[in-house]
Design a protein around this motif. Structure first.
Motif, PDB file in Angstrom:
ATOM      1  N   GLY A  29      15.421  -2.239  47.407  1.00 46.12           N
ATOM      2  CA  GLY A  29      14.854  -3.335  48.179  1.00 46.12           C
ATOM      3  C   GLY A  29      15.855  -4.208  48.904  1.00 46.12           C
ATOM      4  O   GLY A  29      15.466  -5.151  49.605  1.00 46.12           O
ATOM      5  N   ALA A 154      18.231 -11.777  36.879  1.00 43.55           N
ATOM      6  CA  ALA A 154      17.084 -12.369  37.563  1.00 43.55           C
ATOM      7  C   ALA A 154      16.919 -13.850  37.230  1.00 43.55           C
ATOM      8  O   ALA A 154      16.497 -14.639  38.085  1.00 43.55           O
ATOM      9  CB  ALA A 154      15.822 -11.592  37.199  1.00 43.55           C
ATOM     10  N   ALA A 185      16.041  -4.074  42.478  1.00 40.78           N
ATOM     11  CA  ALA A 185      14.596  -4.338  42.507  1.00 40.78           C
ATOM     12  C   ALA A 185      14.259  -5.586  41.694  1.00 40.78           C
ATOM     13  O   ALA A 185      13.450  -6.421  42.118  1.00 40.78           O
ATOM     14  CB  ALA A 185      13.829  -3.128  41.988  1.00 40.78           C
ATOM     15  N   ARG A 186      14.882  -5.743  40.521  1.00 38.44           N
ATOM     16  CA  ARG A 186      14.637  -6.929  39.686  1.00 38.44           C
ATOM     17  C   ARG A 186      15.147  -8.194  40.364  1.00 38.44           C
ATOM     18  O   ARG A 186      14.498  -9.239  40.337  1.00 38.44           O
ATOM     19  CB  ARG A 186      15.285  -6.770  38.307  1.00 38.44           C
ATOM     20  N   LEU A 189      12.976  -9.174  43.367  1.00 40.78           N
ATOM     21  CA  LEU A 189      11.728  -9.779  42.874  1.00 40.78           C
ATOM     22  C   LEU A 189      11.960 -11.250  42.504  1.00 40.78           C
ATOM     23  O   LEU A 189      11.151 -12.112  42.813  1.00 40.78           O
ATOM     24  CB  LEU A 189      11.221  -8.989  41.667  1.00 40.78           C
ATOM     25  N   ALA A 190      13.087 -11.536  41.889  1.00 37.49           N
ATOM     26  CA  ALA A 190      13.391 -12.906  41.468  1.00 37.49           C
ATOM     27  C   ALA A 190      13.654 -13.833  42.656  1.00 37.49           C
ATOM     28  O   ALA A 190      13.500 -15.053  42.535  1.00 37.49           O
ATOM     29  CB  ALA A 190      14.605 -12.907  40.535  1.00 37.49           C
ATOM     30  N   THR A 191      14.022 -13.277  43.811  1.00 41.26           N
ATOM     31  CA  THR A 191      14.202 -14.127  45.004  1.00 41.26           C
ATOM     32  C   THR A 191      12.885 -14.487  45.645  1.00 41.26           C
ATOM     33  O   THR A 191      12.833 -15.366  46.507  1.00 41.26           O
ATOM     34  CB  THR A 191      15.082 -13.429  46.081  1.00 41.26           C
ATOM     35  N   GLY A 192      11.824 -13.792  45.269  1.00 46.85           N
ATOM     36  CA  GLY A 192      10.545 -14.009  45.919  1.00 46.85           C
ATOM     37  C   GLY A 192      10.308 -13.062  47.072  1.00 46.85           C
ATOM     38  O   GLY A 192       9.278 -13.107  47.731  1.00 46.85           O
ATOM     39  N   ASP A 193      11.266 -12.153  47.306  1.00 48.23           N
ATOM     40  CA  ASP A 193      11.119 -11.163  48.379  1.00 48.23           C
ATOM     41  C   ASP A 193      10.612  -9.823  47.852  1.00 48.23           C
ATOM     42  O   ASP A 193      10.801  -8.800  48.473  1.00 48.23           O
ATOM     43  CB  ASP A 193      12.457 -10.928  49.092  1.00 48.23           C
ATOM     44  N   GLY A 194       9.982  -9.838  46.720  1.00 45.27           N
ATOM     45  CA  GLY A 194       9.563  -8.594  46.083  1.00 45.27           C
ATOM     46  C   GLY A 194       8.462  -7.861  46.798  1.00 45.27           C
ATOM     47  O   GLY A 194       8.113  -6.746  46.441  1.00 45.27           O
ATOM     48  N   ASP A 195       7.907  -8.485  47.848  1.00 44.00           N
ATOM     49  CA  ASP A 195       6.819  -7.829  48.571  1.00 44.00           C
ATOM     50  C   ASP A 195       7.323  -6.865  49.633  1.00 44.00           C
ATOM     51  O   ASP A 195       6.549  -6.228  50.327  1.00 44.00           O
ATOM     52  CB  ASP A 195       5.922  -8.898  49.232  1.00 44.00           C
TER      53      ASP A 195
END
Length: 196
Positions: A29, A154, A185-186, A189-195
């Protein structure tokens, strides 16, 4: 503008050839990579930059290049010491460590603030800002801030985002990961860009 997770390269820390680690990070990601490797001769660094851009392109990613020479691209990340004024390029970032360095900014598009946490790659470098110091400095600039230094998990990423960072830059943890894609990936996700 760099946000979310920025992977910073260090081929000496990488557990596999650097392009392979970057490919895994992109699969996890990552969409921003900062090429360091400043000790390489320019032709080798240029070839590496080209290879990393080819890895990033299908994912819509961007390569930032440490130093004033964009190596055929259009995005650079400058040291706190210079050059001043920054080169006229579409995307220019700068390393900063304190309020005095933030005051020297002119046309830069973003900054890194470091070290946020004790950095294994630069022992004794600091003192660390911690999230409270990061928040204090982030409020002193109008450009987006990336947290840098000692970010490994994270929980730290989330703390930096709460402190006002637009993203985090991570080197050692990703370079040395057994599974860079899974770690990235983890962290993404923790940045808020996991989408993404």
């Amino acid at each position: 503008m760099p946000s979310g997770l920025v992977v910073v390269t260090d081929r000496r820390l990488a557990r596999a050839p650097l392009p392979q680690v970057v490919r895994a990070a992109v699969a996890g990601g990552a969409r921003w990579v900062l090429l360091r490797e400043k000790d390489l001769p320019r032709d080798e660094r240029l070839a590496l930059a080209d290879e990393l851009r080819q890895i990033l392109a299908p994912a819509g990613g961007t390569l930032l290049v440490a130093g004033a020479d964009p190596l055929g691209g259009d995005a650079v990340h400058l040291a706190s010491a210079g050059p001043y004024p920054p080169p006229e390029l579409p995307l220019v970032g700068r390393s900063c460590h304190d309020a005095a360095e933030l005051l020297r900014l002119t046309t830069e598009d973003y900054v890194t603030l470091s070290p946020v946490f004790p950095s294994p790659s630069k022992p004794g470098y600091g003192p660390p800002l911690r999230p409270v110091g990061l928040a204090r400095l982030a409020r002193r600039t109008s450009v987006p801030v990336l947290a840098l230094g000692g970010v490994t998990d994270a929980e730290q990423v989330a703390a930096c985002m709460v402190a006002g960072a637009a993203g985090v830059a991570v080197m050692g943890a990703v370079m040395g990961a057994d599974d860079p894609a899974e770690l990235v990936a983890r962290l993404v996700l923790a940045t808020g860009d996991g989408d993404r």
